[in-house]
Design a protein around this motif. Structure first.
Motif, PDB file in Angstrom:
ATOM      1  N   TRP A  82     -14.709  -8.079 -19.754  1.00  0.00           N
ATOM      2  CA  TRP A  82     -13.993  -8.847 -19.016  1.00  0.00           C
ATOM      3  C   TRP A  82     -12.632  -8.350 -18.281  1.00  0.00           C
ATOM      4  O   TRP A  82     -12.561  -8.927 -17.125  1.00  0.00           O
ATOM      5  CB  TRP A  82     -13.179  -9.863 -20.251  1.00  0.00           C
ATOM      6  CG  TRP A  82     -12.572 -11.287 -19.495  1.00  0.00           C
ATOM      7  CD1 TRP A  82     -12.850 -12.045 -18.478  1.00  0.00           C
ATOM      8  CD2 TRP A  82     -11.190 -11.012 -19.471  1.00  0.00           C
ATOM      9  NE1 TRP A  82     -11.842 -12.969 -17.996  1.00  0.00           N
ATOM     10  CE2 TRP A  82     -10.637 -12.445 -18.809  1.00  0.00           C
ATOM     11  CE3 TRP A  82     -10.262 -10.447 -20.127  1.00  0.00           C
ATOM     12  CZ2 TRP A  82      -9.371 -12.707 -18.739  1.00  0.00           C
ATOM     13  CZ3 TRP A  82      -8.806 -10.890 -20.239  1.00  0.00           C
ATOM     14  CH2 TRP A  82      -8.601 -12.104 -19.420  1.00  0.00           C
ATOM     15  N   LEU A  83     -12.160  -7.521 -19.046  1.00  0.00           N
ATOM     16  CA  LEU A  83     -11.001  -6.759 -18.187  1.00  0.00           C
ATOM     17  C   LEU A  83     -11.573  -5.843 -17.067  1.00  0.00           C
ATOM     18  O   LEU A  83     -10.906  -5.864 -16.106  1.00  0.00           O
ATOM     19  CB  LEU A  83     -10.275  -5.977 -19.094  1.00  0.00           C
ATOM     20  CG  LEU A  83      -9.374  -6.612 -20.273  1.00  0.00           C
ATOM     21  CD1 LEU A  83      -8.892  -5.832 -21.474  1.00  0.00           C
ATOM     22  CD2 LEU A  83      -8.404  -7.383 -19.550  1.00  0.00           C
ATOM     23  N   HIS A  85     -14.388  -6.489 -15.482  1.00  0.00           N
ATOM     24  CA  HIS A  85     -14.780  -7.193 -14.445  1.00  0.00           C
ATOM     25  C   HIS A  85     -13.615  -8.008 -13.661  1.00  0.00           C
ATOM     26  O   HIS A  85     -13.604  -8.222 -12.403  1.00  0.00           O
ATOM     27  CB  HIS A  85     -15.981  -8.440 -14.798  1.00  0.00           C
ATOM     28  CG  HIS A  85     -16.381  -8.934 -13.915  1.00  0.00           C
ATOM     29  ND1 HIS A  85     -15.970 -10.404 -13.149  1.00  0.00           N
ATOM     30  CD2 HIS A  85     -17.867  -9.056 -13.421  1.00  0.00           C
ATOM     31  CE1 HIS A  85     -16.852 -10.962 -12.403  1.00  0.00           C
ATOM     32  NE2 HIS A  85     -18.047 -10.150 -12.531  1.00  0.00           N
ATOM     33  N   SER A  86     -12.489  -8.443 -14.559  1.00  0.00           N
ATOM     34  CA  SER A  86     -11.864  -9.432 -13.697  1.00  0.00           C
ATOM     35  C   SER A  86     -10.446  -8.457 -13.033  1.00  0.00           C
ATOM     36  O   SER A  86      -9.765  -8.868 -11.992  1.00  0.00           O
ATOM     37  CB  SER A  86     -11.035 -10.111 -14.890  1.00  0.00           C
ATOM     38  OG  SER A  86     -12.126 -10.937 -15.439  1.00  0.00           O
ATOM     39  N   PHE A  87     -10.153  -7.516 -13.829  1.00  0.00           N
ATOM     40  CA  PHE A  87      -8.799  -6.642 -13.463  1.00  0.00           C
ATOM     41  C   PHE A  87      -9.032  -5.409 -12.905  1.00  0.00           C
ATOM     42  O   PHE A  87      -8.423  -4.759 -11.950  1.00  0.00           O
ATOM     43  CB  PHE A  87      -7.896  -6.755 -14.441  1.00  0.00           C
ATOM     44  CG  PHE A  87      -7.410  -7.957 -15.050  1.00  0.00           C
ATOM     45  CD1 PHE A  87      -6.544  -8.578 -14.233  1.00  0.00           C
ATOM     46  CD2 PHE A  87      -8.024  -8.737 -16.209  1.00  0.00           C
ATOM     47  CE1 PHE A  87      -6.140 -10.034 -14.672  1.00  0.00           C
ATOM     48  CE2 PHE A  87      -7.694  -9.899 -16.253  1.00  0.00           C
ATOM     49  CZ  PHE A  87      -6.587 -10.435 -15.628  1.00  0.00           C
ATOM     50  N   PRO A  89     -12.300  -3.950 -11.411  1.00  0.00           N
ATOM     51  CA  PRO A  89     -13.646  -3.775 -10.998  1.00  0.00           C
ATOM     52  C   PRO A  89     -13.789  -2.398 -10.370  1.00  0.00           C
ATOM     53  O   PRO A  89     -12.984  -1.857  -9.747  1.00  0.00           O
ATOM     54  CB  PRO A  89     -13.757  -4.840  -9.786  1.00  0.00           C
ATOM     55  CG  PRO A  89     -12.402  -5.236  -9.504  1.00  0.00           C
ATOM     56  CD  PRO A  89     -11.658  -5.009 -10.628  1.00  0.00           C
ATOM     57  N   GLN A  92     -16.287   0.342 -14.368  1.00  0.00           N
ATOM     58  CA  GLN A  92     -17.268   0.205 -15.475  1.00  0.00           C
ATOM     59  C   GLN A  92     -18.269   1.469 -15.432  1.00  0.00           C
ATOM     60  O   GLN A  92     -18.321   2.222 -14.493  1.00  0.00           O
ATOM     61  CB  GLN A  92     -18.473  -0.989 -15.154  1.00  0.00           C
ATOM     62  CG  GLN A  92     -17.811  -2.264 -15.191  1.00  0.00           C
ATOM     63  CD  GLN A  92     -17.175  -2.712 -13.874  1.00  0.00           C
ATOM     64  OE1 GLN A  92     -16.753  -2.041 -12.973  1.00  0.00           O
ATOM     65  NE2 GLN A  92     -17.019  -4.210 -13.628  1.00  0.00           N
ATOM     66  N   ASN A 271     -27.583 -10.841 -13.588  1.00  0.00           N
ATOM     67  CA  ASN A 271     -26.357 -11.128 -13.531  1.00  0.00           C
ATOM     68  C   ASN A 271     -25.690 -11.950 -12.172  1.00  0.00           C
ATOM     69  O   ASN A 271     -24.884 -12.287 -12.025  1.00  0.00           O
ATOM     70  CB  ASN A 271     -25.216 -10.059 -14.079  1.00  0.00           C
ATOM     71  CG  ASN A 271     -25.244  -9.615 -15.121  1.00  0.00           C
ATOM     72  OD1 ASN A 271     -25.919 -10.320 -16.189  1.00  0.00           O
ATOM     73  ND2 ASN A 271     -24.724  -8.336 -15.686  1.00  0.00           N
ATOM     74  N   GLN A 274     -24.555 -15.535 -12.205  1.00  0.00           N
ATOM     75  CA  GLN A 274     -23.368 -15.927 -12.795  1.00  0.00           C
ATOM     76  C   GLN A 274     -22.790 -14.490 -13.244  1.00  0.00           C
ATOM     77  O   GLN A 274     -22.942 -14.065 -14.556  1.00  0.00           O
ATOM     78  CB  GLN A 274     -23.601 -16.681 -14.211  1.00  0.00           C
ATOM     79  CG  GLN A 274     -24.026 -18.199 -13.728  1.00  0.00           C
ATOM     80  CD  GLN A 274     -24.310 -19.168 -15.032  1.00  0.00           C
ATOM     81  OE1 GLN A 274     -25.039 -18.563 -15.635  1.00  0.00           O
ATOM     82  NE2 GLN A 274     -23.426 -20.159 -14.956  1.00  0.00           N
ATOM     83  N   LEU A 276     -20.075 -12.990 -14.119  1.00  0.00           N
ATOM     84  CA  LEU A 276     -18.676 -12.793 -15.321  1.00  0.00           C
ATOM     85  C   LEU A 276     -19.520 -13.350 -16.565  1.00  0.00           C
ATOM     86  O   LEU A 276     -19.475 -12.465 -17.492  1.00  0.00           O
ATOM     87  CB  LEU A 276     -17.454 -13.660 -15.062  1.00  0.00           C
ATOM     88  CG  LEU A 276     -16.641 -13.496 -16.082  1.00  0.00           C
ATOM     89  CD1 LEU A 276     -16.039 -12.031 -16.541  1.00  0.00           C
ATOM     90  CD2 LEU A 276     -15.404 -14.091 -15.795  1.00  0.00           C
ATOM     91  N   TRP A 277     -20.064 -14.618 -16.575  1.00  0.00           N
ATOM     92  CA  TRP A 277     -20.409 -14.850 -17.938  1.00  0.00           C
ATOM     93  C   TRP A 277     -21.604 -14.305 -18.538  1.00  0.00           C
ATOM     94  O   TRP A 277     -21.836 -13.894 -19.616  1.00  0.00           O
ATOM     95  CB  TRP A 277     -20.664 -16.542 -17.922  1.00  0.00           C
ATOM     96  CG  TRP A 277     -19.459 -17.388 -17.695  1.00  0.00           C
ATOM     97  CD1 TRP A 277     -19.224 -17.873 -16.605  1.00  0.00           C
ATOM     98  CD2 TRP A 277     -18.510 -17.353 -18.751  1.00  0.00           C
ATOM     99  NE1 TRP A 277     -17.855 -18.559 -16.865  1.00  0.00           N
ATOM    100  CE2 TRP A 277     -17.431 -18.282 -18.224  1.00  0.00           C
ATOM    101  CE3 TRP A 277     -18.403 -17.041 -20.007  1.00  0.00           C
ATOM    102  CZ2 TRP A 277     -16.204 -18.650 -18.630  1.00  0.00           C
ATOM    103  CZ3 TRP A 277     -17.180 -17.533 -20.601  1.00  0.00           C
ATOM    104  CH2 TRP A 277     -16.460 -18.077 -20.018  1.00  0.00           C
ATOM    105  N   LEU A 280     -20.699 -10.693 -19.715  1.00  0.00           N
ATOM    106  CA  LEU A 280     -19.893 -10.658 -21.154  1.00  0.00           C
ATOM    107  C   LEU A 280     -21.063 -11.027 -22.205  1.00  0.00           C
ATOM    108  O   LEU A 280     -20.796 -10.542 -23.175  1.00  0.00           O
ATOM    109  CB  LEU A 280     -18.944 -12.268 -21.219  1.00  0.00           C
ATOM    110  CG  LEU A 280     -17.703 -12.059 -20.202  1.00  0.00           C
ATOM    111  CD1 LEU A 280     -16.638 -13.141 -20.421  1.00  0.00           C
ATOM    112  CD2 LEU A 280     -17.209 -10.526 -20.420  1.00  0.00           C
TER     113      LEU A 280
END
Length: 448
Positions: A82-83, A85-87, A89, A92, A271, A274, A276-277, A280
């Motif tokens: 989550w971190l 992907h959201s903060f 990118p 990974q 993916n 969707q 993000l979901w 996760l």
């Protein structure tokens, strides 16, 4: 002296040039960047070791604490995914594909999506969190992205134009400082990072490796990453082991690359609707599977595998199926989408494979572990020179140079027969493609 300067205008111009801020500022910034790579690499190593120790303290013992990874590991994977992907990118995975992709990109804005100080900080933090949750990842690949980010930022501050060469230098310095292997850093830069290597970057790479290495030595002293291997290959009796470790190790290494690439591509397509979901969900499932494997192995597959590999190199046999368990944990951790490298886990798999082959063939565990690492690692990254040089420097044994070279070349050759797509370069094309798509989307009317 003034008279000499008047009689020799070339000397006067040279003195003026060396006194110029325009000449010295880029050099000072570059040197500071190289030293900072060494210092941050040491800090990263300390944090990673503390994170692993914390995980084993929290999950050690019997009763409910033994089963704690079934909650802790998947939860940690989900948080990291989550971190990222959201903060953060672009953070990974290993980090080496991002550095390779950045060298292929010509626009500084495109490179800014892969190599920045913010991403470097996120990469370190999320890798440490992953290790604190039991992920089978390493810090060496992330150190490459961190080193390349620091050097690229130094280029911006110092007004230096050689971005591609500086990314190469930062990557090499990261490897050198992470393992205390300066030669391996240089070979890695030539063989893996810069397939089209330019001789004019020699000075940048060498200077960055030297300064980062000096900073690391100043804090930790001179050491060998896996201790000192004392076994030596006997001319006749041990060569079946060399061949077996090279061929079988290379085959398993190619299988790791194939599985990682195929699963990653399928997950990426799935993916798309969707991001993000579903990302996760994948991270949680992978984390749960890693926890189950870790419990089944008695906790041996959690973390980098450094302790297990070092023990094998020093002569302590590993369980016969450890390499398969660590292999599975490594694949799952890589495809989960969390930040983390594959260097140390791959070396642990190779050491386990070599240990098992040594038991089968009646050879010493330490020697077999070394040869297994060379064959398997060369098969994973398809970079045989990097494989044998890095293992040579990490174990301090120069008596087995020819044997390690043979195992690495056999591993590389076997891997090429199975898969002709080097792992890091195949993954780097994803980031290059994303940059191209982003450019096209910005160029289309009505997208702003």
């Amino acid at each position: 002296m003034a008279g000499i300067s008047r009689r020799h205008p070339m000397l006067r111009r040279s003195q003026a040039m060396w006194a110029s801020r325009r000449v010295w500022q880029p050099r000072l910034v570059f040197w500071a960047g190289a030293v900072s790579i060494g210092l941050i690499s040491v800090l990263f190593a300390m944090l990673a070791d503390r994170a692993q120790a914390l995980f084993h303290i929290v999950t050690g013992g019997s009763g409910w604490r033994f089963y704690l990874p079934l909650i802790m590991t998947p939860a940690g994977f989900v948080v990291c995914a989550w971190l990222a992907h959201s903060f953060f990118p672009g953070s990974q995975g290993s980090g080496i594909p991002q550095a390779i992709a950045a060298r292929h990109l010509r626009d500084d804005e495109d490179r800014g999506h892969l190599l920045t100080l913010r991403l470097a900080a996120g990469k370190i933090a999320l890798t440490v969190i992953g290790l604190a949750c039991g992920a089978s990842i390493g810090r060496e690949g992330p150190t490459v992205q961190v080193g390349a980010s620091l050097m690229l930022q130094a280029a911006r501050w110092g007004g230096m134009a050689q971005a591609r060469g500086l990314i190469l230098a930062g990557s090499a310095a990261g490897i050198a400082a992470a393992f205390n292997t300066p030669l391996a850093g240089i070979v890695f830069a030539i063989e893996e990072m810069g397939r089209a290597y330019e001789s004019r970057t020699n000075g940048l790479v060498l200077t960055a490796v030297i300064l980062a290495g000096l900073a690391s030595l100043g804090l930790l002293g001179n050491y060998t990453y896996f201790g000192v291997a004392r076994d030596t290959v006997a001319f006749a009796t041990d060569w079946p082991l060399v061949i077996a470790c090279g061929v079988i190790g290379g085959g398993f290494g190619a299988l790791f690359s194939l599985l990682a690439l195929k699963i990653t591509r399928r997950i990426r397509r799935w993916n798309a609707l969707q991001p993000l979901w579903r990302a996760l969900l994948v991270a949680g499932i992978c984390g749960l599977a890693v926890a189950v494997i870790g419990l089944a192995s008695g906790g041996l597959t959690f973390g980098t595998g450094y302790a297990q590999a070092r023990g094998a190199v020093e002569g302590a046999p590993l369980p016969a199926f450890f390499f398969l368990e660590k292999f599975a944990a490594g694949v799952l951790s890589m495809v989960s989408g969390i930040p983390g490298g594959i260097f140390a886990p791959s070396l642990a798999v190779g050491a386990g494979l070599g240990s098992t082959l040594g038991l089968v063939l009646g050879a010493g565990t330490g020697l077999a572990a070394l040869l297994g690492m060379a064959g398997y690692f060369a098969g994973v990254v398809q970079a045989p020179m990097t494989a044998f040089v890095i293992i040579l420097e990490m174990t301090g044994n120069h008596d087995n140079v020819i044997a390690l070279m043979c195992a690495a070349v056999l591993g590389y050759g076997t891997a090429r027969l199975i898969s002709n797509e080097p792992l890091y370069h195949a993954l780097s094309r994803v980031f290059v493609a994303e940059a191209i798509r982003r450019r096209r989307a910005e160029a289309e009317p009505g997208t702003h």
